[in-house]
Write a protein that holds these residues in place. Structure first.
Motif, mmCIF file in Angstrom:
data_model
loop_
_atom_site.group_PDB
_atom_site.id
_atom_site.type_symbol
_atom_site.label_atom_id
_atom_site.label_comp_id
_atom_site.label_asym_id
_atom_site.label_seq_id
_atom_site.Cartn_x
_atom_site.Cartn_y
_atom_site.Cartn_z
ATOM 1 N N THR A 178 0.842 -1.192 0.000
ATOM 2 C CA THR A 178 0.000 0.000 0.000
ATOM 3 C C THR A 178 0.882 1.248 0.000
ATOM 4 O O THR A 178 1.836 1.353 0.775
ATOM 5 C CB THR A 178 -0.921 0.006 1.234
ATOM 6 N N TYR A 190 -3.072 4.478 -1.477
ATOM 7 C CA TYR A 190 -3.578 3.621 -2.544
ATOM 8 C C TYR A 190 -3.220 2.164 -2.216
ATOM 9 O O TYR A 190 -2.050 1.855 -1.982
ATOM 10 C CB TYR A 190 -2.958 3.993 -3.894
ATOM 11 N N GLN A 192 -4.917 -2.092 -1.039
ATOM 12 C CA GLN A 192 -6.004 -2.931 -0.528
ATOM 13 C C GLN A 192 -5.539 -3.687 0.721
ATOM 14 O O GLN A 192 -4.410 -4.171 0.780
ATOM 15 C CB GLN A 192 -6.456 -3.935 -1.589
ATOM 16 N N ASP A 246 -11.876 8.463 0.501
ATOM 17 C CA ASP A 246 -11.796 7.454 -0.556
ATOM 18 C C ASP A 246 -11.309 6.117 0.018
ATOM 19 O O ASP A 246 -10.262 5.596 -0.357
ATOM 20 C CB ASP A 246 -10.860 7.959 -1.668
ATOM 21 N N HIS A 248 -13.233 2.326 1.131
ATOM 22 C CA HIS A 248 -14.503 1.620 1.081
ATOM 23 C C HIS A 248 -14.301 0.126 1.331
ATOM 24 O O HIS A 248 -13.267 -0.444 0.969
ATOM 25 C CB HIS A 248 -15.171 1.796 -0.294
ATOM 26 N N VAL A 250 -15.139 -3.342 0.027
ATOM 27 C CA VAL A 250 -15.557 -3.864 -1.280
ATOM 28 C C VAL A 250 -16.109 -5.281 -1.196
ATOM 29 O O VAL A 250 -16.760 -5.756 -2.127
ATOM 30 C CB VAL A 250 -14.398 -3.800 -2.304
ATOM 31 N N SER A 267 -10.594 -1.124 0.410
ATOM 32 C CA SER A 267 -9.874 -0.556 -0.731
ATOM 33 C C SER A 267 -9.633 0.924 -0.486
ATOM 34 O O SER A 267 -10.562 1.672 -0.141
ATOM 35 C CB SER A 267 -10.689 -0.750 -2.014
ATOM 36 N N GLY A 269 -8.170 4.473 -2.138
ATOM 37 C CA GLY A 269 -7.692 5.220 -3.288
ATOM 38 C C GLY A 269 -8.246 4.835 -4.635
ATOM 39 O O GLY A 269 -7.617 5.114 -5.664
ATOM 40 N N ASP A 270 -9.425 4.259 -4.700
ATOM 41 C CA ASP A 270 -10.008 3.909 -6.001
ATOM 42 C C ASP A 270 -10.481 5.131 -6.768
ATOM 43 O O ASP A 270 -10.654 5.077 -7.991
ATOM 44 C CB ASP A 270 -11.201 2.956 -5.801
ATOM 45 N N GLN A 271 -10.709 6.244 -6.069
ATOM 46 C CA GLN A 271 -11.278 7.428 -6.708
ATOM 47 C C GLN A 271 -10.430 8.673 -6.445
ATOM 48 O O GLN A 271 -10.940 9.732 -6.113
ATOM 49 C CB GLN A 271 -12.709 7.642 -6.211
#
Length: 596
Positions: A178, A190, A192, A246, A248, A250, A267, A269-271
């Protein structure tokens, strides 16, 4: 399915006679922790555990937490129960008063942790992780971070998590990938994380994640890991939750047990990147996170005790009610409740005696933690801390391994009905099975005990512990009560086994480290059984004094009998484990991998 009843008599006995609750109130900051206050706290905790949390245990297991488009939804009734938990001040019982906590001793907190986990382990995991996150932030966070996050974490208005594990890394934190990219006064994360307990839910207004990640120029391995606070909701200027960050959930893991505790894949940093704030120094994250992990390991050890107690209560009540079979010594030939059968009594006493040993071990360690923090003498603080550091891995691993073993024995007491979900015995076995795994498996705890704790001081802390145990054995053997004296004889033999095993282990560490590691779990379990025996010996001495004074004679005679059973039937495992340890790696190291 029996309800949960807090074992308050034994809790009080251990806290006052073995852990020295009365002495703690003389320590700076604990002046309000009087026996009268402790009594009130235990009584109120027992009510919440029995009347609110326990009734949600089975329905929560059947329904589980659910992932929706709006996030994770807790099992029915959990949000209301959590609100009662917070309003009762339970989250901040031992919390720092500077941030709204009550500042009561960890000893008292340990007893409530046992109750929460016995009544509803899935629920109890949420405040357990919050306590760890709170302590890590309190010790290593900046004043600004502590001011913004700690008051609501201490109160329980917000909950905390620990984000270590990644799919490719498992327990190998050197493989964490990460990323944390600097951006002004914060970082963008960013990556997971998996296996995140209570990583998302709808019970509070915010979830505060403590996340291990690497900055762009970080060195490889564990030396390049940093720790970050990543809130579910970013804070407004007034400290209230504002914009969604950001981060979440998942997916939710489908697990063997603790179904009502959401185990999340998170997760970051997906957005565009999750906003995070550095805790402590860059590249010191693992050391900072160990504060949280040690906090969690102590409480997970208590989880093992708690699940064992719940399984025992269920088995005991079933054994009193289930009528089956006849006694060989019966002249009437009438059928009897199975608790009259010798083997069922053996199982129940094996459960009961080990639970009482675990409780004494855990509570005495909690009191040592209090003294390590509050004793006015620096030397005494250091001595207590050294013992806590030595025994944390033993408490975590031994108690959780026994928790599974005792829950399994509870199923056995039920016979075929134990294998049927309807009775509830299955759930305790399923729920307890995670505890020897998370916060470091038993093998990891054993490696820590041997490779770090023993090696760091060449066994000095263990030698001091052994000396204290020998003194107790000597006092027991001097007793004119033959039952008490026999406990001393058994304890003396087991302490010698621990001493011999320690000498072997120190030699192996210097000459054949692989052999030491191959025997490390046996060594840890030996230490656990002997620590439990030591406390049961101390309990026998206290019970003997109380019984002689005719104070609650039934309870104290039972305590003596239980201590004697532990000495006769459990402590002999120490010598068997010593022989296993001396075999070293044995044939396991020479067997070709292809032959496994």
């Amino acid at each position: 399915m029996s309800t949960y009843i807090a074992p308050l008599r034994d809790m009080r006995f251990v806290m006052t006679e073995l852990a020295g609750l009365g002495e703690l109130s003389s320590l700076p900051g604990f002046e309000e922790a009087t026996p009268e206050l402790a009594e009130a706290v235990l009584d109120e905790a027992a009510k919440l555990a029995t009347e609110v949390l326990a009734p949600l245990n089975k329905p929560g297991d059947e329904q589980g937490a659910r992932l929706t488009k709006d996030g994770v939804v807790a099992a029915d009734g959990f949000a209301k129960a959590y609100r009662q938990f917070v309003e009762g001040g339970w989250s901040g019982l031992a919390g720092d008063p500077d941030f709204g906590g009550q500042g009561l001793p960890e000893l008292l907190n340990a007893a409530t942790v046992e109750m929460w986990n016995s009544s509803n382990m899935a629920f109890a995991l949420c405040p357990l992780l919050t306590a760890g996150a709170t302590e890590a932030l309190r010790q290593h966070g900046s004043e600004e971070l502590k001011g913004r996050y700690l008051p609501n974490l201490v109160s329980g208005e917000w909950t905390g998590t620990m984000n270590l594990t990644e799919p490719q890394a498992g327990s190998d934190l050197a493989a964490v990938r990460t990323k944390a990219v600097p951006e002004g006064d914060h970082y963008r994360l960013y990556g997971q994380k998996i296996f995140i307990t209570w990583g998302d839910h709808d019970m509070t207004g915010n979830v505060i994640h403590l996340v291990l990640a690497r900055t762009p120029d970080a060195p490889e391995g564990v030396r390049g890991i940093s720790l970050f606070v990543v809130p579910k909701f970013l804070l407004n200027a007034d400290g209230s939750p504002g914009q969604r960050n950001d981060v979440h959930c998942v997916s939710l893991e489908h697990k063997l047990g603790i179904h009502a505790s959401p185990t999340c894949v998170m997760s970051f940093g997906d957005q565009g990147g999750a906003v995070g704030y550095l805790v402590g120094q860059e590249n010191k994250g693992l050391a900072h996170m160990f504060t949280m992990m040690n906090e969690a390991r102590q409480k997970v050890g208590i989880q093992g005790l708690a699940m064992a107690e719940r399984a025992y209560q269920q088995a005991r009540e079933y054994a009193k009610e289930r009528v089956q079979g006849r006694l060989a010594t019966s002249r009437s030939g009438d059928t009897v409740a199975i608790i009259h059968h010798p083997d069922v009594r053996r199982m129940l006493l094996t459960m009961k005696s080990q639970i009482e040993a675990m409780r004494a071990f855990a509570y005495v360690m909690a009191a040592d933690m209090d003294r390590a923090h509050r004793d006015p003498d620096a030397g005494e603080r250091a001595r207590r801390q050294a013992r806590v550091d030595l025994l944390i891995p033993v408490l975590k691993a031994w108690c959780t391994e026994l928790g599974v073993e005792i829950a399994s024995m509870g199923v056995q007491v039920h016979g075929g009905m134990g294998y049927i979900e309807e009775t509830g015995a299955c759930q305790f076995l399923r729920d307890s099975r995670i505890a020897p795994i998370y916060e470091g498996t038993t093998g990891i705890q054993a490696a820590d005990l041997v490779s770090r704790k023993l090696a760091s001081d060449r066994g000095e802390a263990m030698t001091e512990l052994v000396a204290d145990m020998r003194q107790t054995a000597l006092e027991l053997k001097r007793s004119t009560d033959t039952q008490v004296a026999s406990v001393g004889t058994a304890l003396e033999a087991s302490v010698q086994a621990l001493d011999d095993a320690t000498a072997w282990m120190l030699h192996a560490l210097a000459t054949h480290p692989d052999a030491a590691l191959a025997s490390s779990v046996d060594y840890l379990m030996l230490a656990g059984y002997v620590c439990g025996g030591w406390q049961m010996g101390r309990a026998a001495l206290a019970a003997s004094r109380k019984s002689a004074a005719n104070e609650d004679p039934d309870f104290h005679r039972t305590k003596l009998a239980t201590a004697r059973f532990y000495a006769d039937k459990v402590l002999p495992k120490a010598n068997a484990l010593l022989e296993a340890i001396r075999s070293g790696a044995s044939s396991g190291s020479s067997l070709p991998i292809e032959q496994f």
